[in-house]
Design an enzyme around this catalytic site. Sequence first.
Site, short mmCIF file in Angstrom:
data_model
loop_
_atom_site.label_atom_id
_atom_site.label_comp_id
_atom_site.label_asym_id
_atom_site.label_seq_id
_atom_site.Cartn_x
_atom_site.Cartn_y
_atom_site.Cartn_z
N LYS A 155 0.67 -1.35 -0.20
CA LYS A 155 0.08 -0.20 0.05
C LYS A 155 0.89 1.14 -0.01
O LYS A 155 0.63 2.33 -0.60
CB LYS A 155 -1.03 -0.07 1.11
CG LYS A 155 -2.14 -0.93 1.14
CD LYS A 155 -3.39 -0.24 1.60
CE LYS A 155 -4.52 -0.75 0.92
NZ LYS A 155 -5.22 -2.06 1.80
N LYS A 204 -5.24 -9.06 -6.44
CA LYS A 204 -6.74 -9.27 -5.69
C LYS A 204 -7.55 -8.05 -6.29
O LYS A 204 -6.89 -6.99 -6.54
CB LYS A 204 -6.55 -9.37 -4.39
CG LYS A 204 -6.41 -8.39 -3.72
CD LYS A 204 -6.91 -8.59 -1.93
CE LYS A 204 -7.02 -7.30 -1.24
NZ LYS A 204 -8.35 -6.64 -1.52
N LYS A 233 -10.90 -2.38 -3.43
CA LYS A 233 -11.96 -1.19 -3.56
C LYS A 233 -11.23 0.15 -3.63
O LYS A 233 -11.57 1.00 -4.13
CB LYS A 233 -13.01 -1.28 -2.38
CG LYS A 233 -12.44 -1.06 -0.86
CD LYS A 233 -13.43 -0.67 0.04
CE LYS A 233 -13.31 -1.57 1.21
NZ LYS A 233 -12.00 -1.35 2.09
P1 ATP Z 1 -8.60 -1.67 0.36
O1 ATP Z 1 -8.14 -1.77 -0.99
O2 ATP Z 1 -9.15 -0.51 1.04
O3 ATP Z 1 -7.52 -2.56 1.14
P2 ATP Z 1 -9.95 -4.10 0.16
O4 ATP Z 1 -10.98 -4.24 -0.95
O5 ATP Z 1 -8.83 -4.90 0.09
O6 ATP Z 1 -9.91 -2.46 0.28
P3 ATP Z 1 -10.56 -4.21 3.11
O7 ATP Z 1 -11.24 -3.32 3.76
O8 ATP Z 1 -9.03 -4.33 3.24
O9 ATP Z 1 -10.97 -4.43 1.31
O10 ATP Z 1 -11.00 -5.61 3.54
C1 ATP Z 1 -12.18 -5.97 3.89
C2 ATP Z 1 -12.67 -7.44 4.05
O11 ATP Z 1 -12.87 -7.92 2.82
C3 ATP Z 1 -11.38 -8.45 4.55
O12 ATP Z 1 -12.16 -9.55 5.10
C4 ATP Z 1 -10.82 -8.70 3.31
O13 ATP Z 1 -10.03 -9.91 3.50
C5 ATP Z 1 -11.85 -9.16 2.45
N1 ATP Z 1 -11.42 -9.02 0.90
C6 ATP Z 1 -10.92 -7.85 0.45
N2 ATP Z 1 -10.70 -7.92 -0.72
C7 ATP Z 1 -11.17 -9.21 -1.35
C8 ATP Z 1 -11.02 -10.05 -2.47
N3 ATP Z 1 -10.56 -9.30 -3.56
N4 ATP Z 1 -11.65 -11.41 -2.34
C9 ATP Z 1 -12.09 -11.73 -1.23
N5 ATP Z 1 -12.03 -11.12 -0.04
C10 ATP Z 1 -11.74 -9.82 -0.07
MG MG Z 2 -7.53 -4.55 1.72
#
Ligand code: ATP
Ligand code: MG
Length: 342
Positions: A117, A208, A211
């Site tokens: 990040k 992955k 968001k």
């Molecule tokens: P950011 O990019 O802000 O880190 P993120 O999409 O990674 O956003 P998080 O807020 O970090 O989301 O994670 C929230 C939850 O969603 C966690 O349990 C994380 O493991 C799950 N998660 C995030 N991205 C994925 C994905 N691509 N597939 C499955 N689970 C996910």
């Molecule tokens: Mg994340």
Amino acid sequence: MQTILTGVRVNEEPTIGNFLGAYAPMIKLAQQHAGDSHINMFVPDLHSFTTPIDHDKLYNQIIRGIKYYLAAGLDASHPNLHVYRQSHVAAHSELCWILDCFTPFGEASRMTQFKEKSADINNNFVSVGLFNYPVLMAADILLYDAKYIPLGEDQFQHLELARNIAIRMNRKFQQELFTIPAPEREQVRFMGLEQGLRIRSLTEPHKKMSKSSPNEKSKISLDDDPQLAAKKIMSATTDSEGVIRFDMANQAGISNLLTIEALLNNRPIQDVIADWAGQTSYGDLKRKVADSVAHFLSDFQARVADIDDTSIEQILAQGEAYANEVANRKLHLIQRAVGLRK
Ligand code: ATP
Ligand code: MG
């Protein structure tokens, strides 16, 4: 009673990756275990600005995040279900500071998400908060003695850090201050999965779906127009093998589409793989997945629109009263152990 806990950061609009990896497994566990466990579904809103965000939008995003839990199927009227905002339970921040002082810098420095990040942040403002957020996450978990924390595969390293902090402090103060969260393999089994879920980026399927990605085409956000989302699936990156196979190593894009198709339709992945085995038209598969995604989004968005703000206020008032009581009890125990209280 054991506690099952999870939260989804609301820095940006959540994606179907968040939905399938975090919301859906948590709702399933809530339905299975609300009779015998506390189910804590909180909004980790203090985590929202570890990376830069638009602060004018944050409050509404928090409220919408809670609506998403309900729209995903959480029955907030159940007495064992607790919905709260991290920022409204001060013990999270207070415990975080104490845990910081029992977390070796070297161990915190190994977190790969921080490395990724901080490398991604383009205006060079990498905050101490971003570095420290796994310790706050440990506080989020340990305050409630949560044993099971349904989360996506990308969070396992942070879970391990939380376990290490708890083990270290229990040992140092020679008492069971914290319940040790279950290790990765047991978490995955508890979720009814064979391995952690990782929905892939639509444009770079070796990564992955996230968001916070600035590339709108890489992700399906939960508030995407269903037709636009369908278009994103149609233009998803695949490969030149020319045959539909589940093979994450060599055909990550196709495997990702098969996974999304199975999860959105509540079907075993093996069945979906069998349906498409040997077929050669990527276009047909994409059309099918695009249709599933568009349907899912239309239904989900209609459910979100039906939830009014007053009901959210009531749910939060109850959830935050409960969370403050439990968290303060734990904080006092820790403050006594470290010598801050008699
Ligand atoms: P950011 O990019 O802000 O880190 P993120 O999409 O990674 O956003 P998080 O807020 O970090 O989301 O994670 C929230 C939850 O969603 C966690 O349990 C994380 O493991 C799950 N998660 C995030 N991205 C994925 C994905 N691509 N597939 C499955 N689970 C996910
Ligand atoms: Mg994340």
